[in-house]
Scaffold this motif. Structure first.
Motif, PDB file in Angstrom:
ATOM      1  N   SER A  35      10.355 -10.022  -0.088  1.00 35.38           N
ATOM      2  CA  SER A  35      11.083  -9.300  -1.631  1.00 35.38           C
ATOM      3  C   SER A  35      12.397 -10.210  -1.546  1.00 35.38           C
ATOM      4  CB  SER A  35      11.055  -7.621  -1.592  1.00 35.38           C
ATOM      5  OG  SER A  35      12.440  -7.744  -0.108  1.00 35.38           O
ATOM      6  N   ASP A  87      -6.221  -4.886  -0.956  1.00 29.07           N
ATOM      7  CA  ASP A  87      -4.516  -5.118  -0.774  1.00 29.07           C
ATOM      8  C   ASP A  87      -4.709  -5.747   0.455  1.00 29.07           C
ATOM      9  OD1 ASP A  87      -2.685  -3.526  -1.008  1.00 29.07           O
ATOM     10  OD2 ASP A  87      -3.054  -1.416  -0.313  1.00 29.07           O
ATOM     11  N   SER A 111      -1.383  -5.723   0.562  1.00 32.47           N
ATOM     12  CA  SER A 111       0.680  -5.739   0.663  1.00 32.47           C
ATOM     13  C   SER A 111       0.759  -5.548   2.441  1.00 32.47           C
ATOM     14  CB  SER A 111       0.519  -5.116  -0.248  1.00 32.47           C
ATOM     15  OG  SER A 111      -0.051  -3.635  -0.071  1.00 32.47           O
ATOM     16  N   SER A 112       1.712  -5.688   2.647  1.00 30.65           N
ATOM     17  CA  SER A 112       3.236  -5.557   3.783  1.00 30.65           C
ATOM     18  C   SER A 112       4.061  -6.008   4.124  1.00 30.65           C
ATOM     19  CB  SER A 112       2.233  -6.764   5.251  1.00 30.65           C
ATOM     20  OG  SER A 112       3.103  -8.089   4.316  1.00 30.65           O
ATOM     21  N   GLY A 172      -1.299  -4.917   6.243  1.00 29.05           N
ATOM     22  CA  GLY A 172      -1.808  -5.654   5.546  1.00 29.05           C
ATOM     23  C   GLY A 172      -3.294  -5.795   5.981  1.00 29.05           C
ATOM     24  N   SER A 173      -3.529  -7.527   5.284  1.00 21.32           N
ATOM     25  CA  SER A 173      -4.425  -8.139   6.383  1.00 21.32           C
ATOM     26  C   SER A 173      -4.787  -8.432   7.802  1.00 21.32           C
ATOM     27  CB  SER A 173      -3.892  -9.650   5.308  1.00 21.32           C
ATOM     28  OG  SER A 173      -5.663 -10.870   5.939  1.00 21.32           O
ATOM     29  N   GLY A 197      -1.017 -13.259   2.156  1.00 19.50           N
ATOM     30  CA  GLY A 197      -0.240 -12.432   1.617  1.00 19.50           C
ATOM     31  C   GLY A 197      -0.347 -12.456  -0.309  1.00 19.50           C
ATOM     32  N   ASP A 198       0.765 -11.977  -0.627  1.00 18.28           N
ATOM     33  CA  ASP A 198       0.382 -11.562  -2.174  1.00 18.28           C
ATOM     34  C   ASP A 198       1.377 -12.611  -2.272  1.00 18.28           C
ATOM     35  OD1 ASP A 198      -0.759  -8.901  -2.335  1.00 18.28           O
ATOM     36  OD2 ASP A 198       0.969  -7.943  -1.306  1.00 18.28           O
ATOM     37  N   SER A 199       1.518 -13.019  -2.215  1.00 20.62           N
ATOM     38  CA  SER A 199       3.033 -14.441  -2.762  1.00 20.62           C
ATOM     39  C   SER A 199       3.281 -15.696  -1.648  1.00 20.62           C
ATOM     40  CB  SER A 199       4.036 -13.695  -3.411  1.00 20.62           C
ATOM     41  OG  SER A 199       4.359 -13.657  -2.137  1.00 20.62           O
ATOM     42  N   SER A 244       3.546 -16.885   4.105  1.00 21.02           N
ATOM     43  CA  SER A 244       2.742 -15.576   3.106  1.00 21.02           C
ATOM     44  C   SER A 244       1.767 -16.880   1.605  1.00 21.02           C
ATOM     45  CB  SER A 244       3.314 -15.125   2.575  1.00 21.02           C
ATOM     46  OG  SER A 244       2.577 -14.593   1.076  1.00 21.02           O
ATOM     47  N   PRO A 250      -1.664 -16.455  -0.940  1.00 22.35           N
ATOM     48  CA  PRO A 250      -2.420 -15.403  -1.884  1.00 22.35           C
ATOM     49  C   PRO A 250      -4.003 -16.237  -0.916  1.00 22.35           C
ATOM     50  CG  PRO A 250      -0.493 -15.873  -3.174  1.00 22.35           C
ATOM     51  CD  PRO A 250      -0.656 -17.287  -1.956  1.00 22.35           C
TER      52      PRO A 250
END
Length: 276
Positions: A51, A138, A140-141, A147-148, A154-156, A171, A173
């Motif tokens: 984040s 989804d 997200s973690s 998450g995965s 990851g998301d990003s 991370s 995607p």
């Protein structure tokens, strides 16, 4: 520590290139040195968590993708190193021995092609993840936990290290795995399956098991973070190579040593003592 292991990897690549004629082995070791060097550089641009605003830094993102590309190519260079330790057919060897060496060369040619194709398919999951409908899971973690179930996903795009992590995490995607989209497990298959496929080659299964236990198994024992396990194994890879070189150093000099460089191996020393 990453910088220190990078220097060790660079020294090993130089030593093999300087003391032997096995350029293929030197290239393989140099490739793994570049991962350690990359990790050392990544610490200069690392984010404190997924984040963190630092994840939006373009240098962070670029280095993360370079790291992912390196991971995709690892099986190829792993088996390039294995192939480099196979002797080549020679007129001084028996016809049966030469046929066996030619068979190994043909097998490694196929293995390396499959590794390149598999690596390409794995890397392709990153750009494919931006296509509509290709990444719907989804994943997200919280900084890589939860998450995965796949390494790195990851998301990003980000390289990060939170307070509860031992080493950095990546991370990336990725498109959802399907029949046509390879899961991250293809890396494991390409890395370890050839050791068992070449079971008739002396010691290959044992080598594969040692590599597996001291790599992904040990990384999983250290952390449950699937984004961190990959980088920890990369961190260990130089130690794995260093141990291998220490164990086979005399064989390297005997079979691939440069003529202009002389070395008295322990075997030669024993012969000298017997003569005296």
């Amino acid at each position: 520590m990453s910088a220190g292991f990078a220097l060790l990897g660079l020294f090993m690549a130089w030593w093999v290139d300087h003391r032997t004629s096995n350029r293929q082995l030197a290239v393989g070791i140099f490739f793994y040195f570049t991962m350690e060097a990359l990790q050392a550089v990544q610490y200069m641009f690392i984010a404190s968590g997924l984040s963190s605003p630092q994840c939006e830094d373009m240098i962070n993102k670029f280095l993360t993708i370079v790291g992912f590309l390196h991971i995709c190519l690892q099986p190829y260079f792993c088996h390039l190193i294995n192939e480099s330790l196979c002797m080549k057919p020679h007129s001084k060897r028996t016809a049966d021995h030469n046929r066996k060496l030619e068979k190994y060369a043909s097998q490694y040619a196929v293995i390396k092609r499959l590794c390149l194709m598999g690596g390409f398919l794995l890397f392709l999951r990153w750009p494919m993840s931006y296509l509509p409908g290709m990444s719907t899971m989804d994943v997200s973690s919280v900084d890589g936990i939860g998450g995965s179930t796949e390494w790195l996903r990851g998301d990003s795009v980000c390289t990060f290290k939170s307070k509860n992590m031992y080493h950095l995490g990546w991370s990336i995607p990725m498109a959802d795995p399907s029949y046509n989209v390879m899961g991250a497990g293809i890396h494991s298959f390409l890395m370890f399956a050839p050791f068992f496929a070449l079971y008739e080659k002396k010691g290959m299964i044992i080598q594969g098991l040692v590599l597996y236990i001291t790599g992904p198994v040990l990384a999983a024992f250290i952390t449950e973070n699937l984004m961190e396990q990959a980088s920890i194994w990369c961190f260990f890879s130089i130690v794995q190579i260093a141990t291998m070189l220490f164990l086979i150093r005399e064989t390297l000099i005997i079979h691939w040593g440069k003529k202009e460089l002389s070395i008295k191996t322990s075997h030669e020393k024993k012969l000298i003592k017997k003569v005296k």
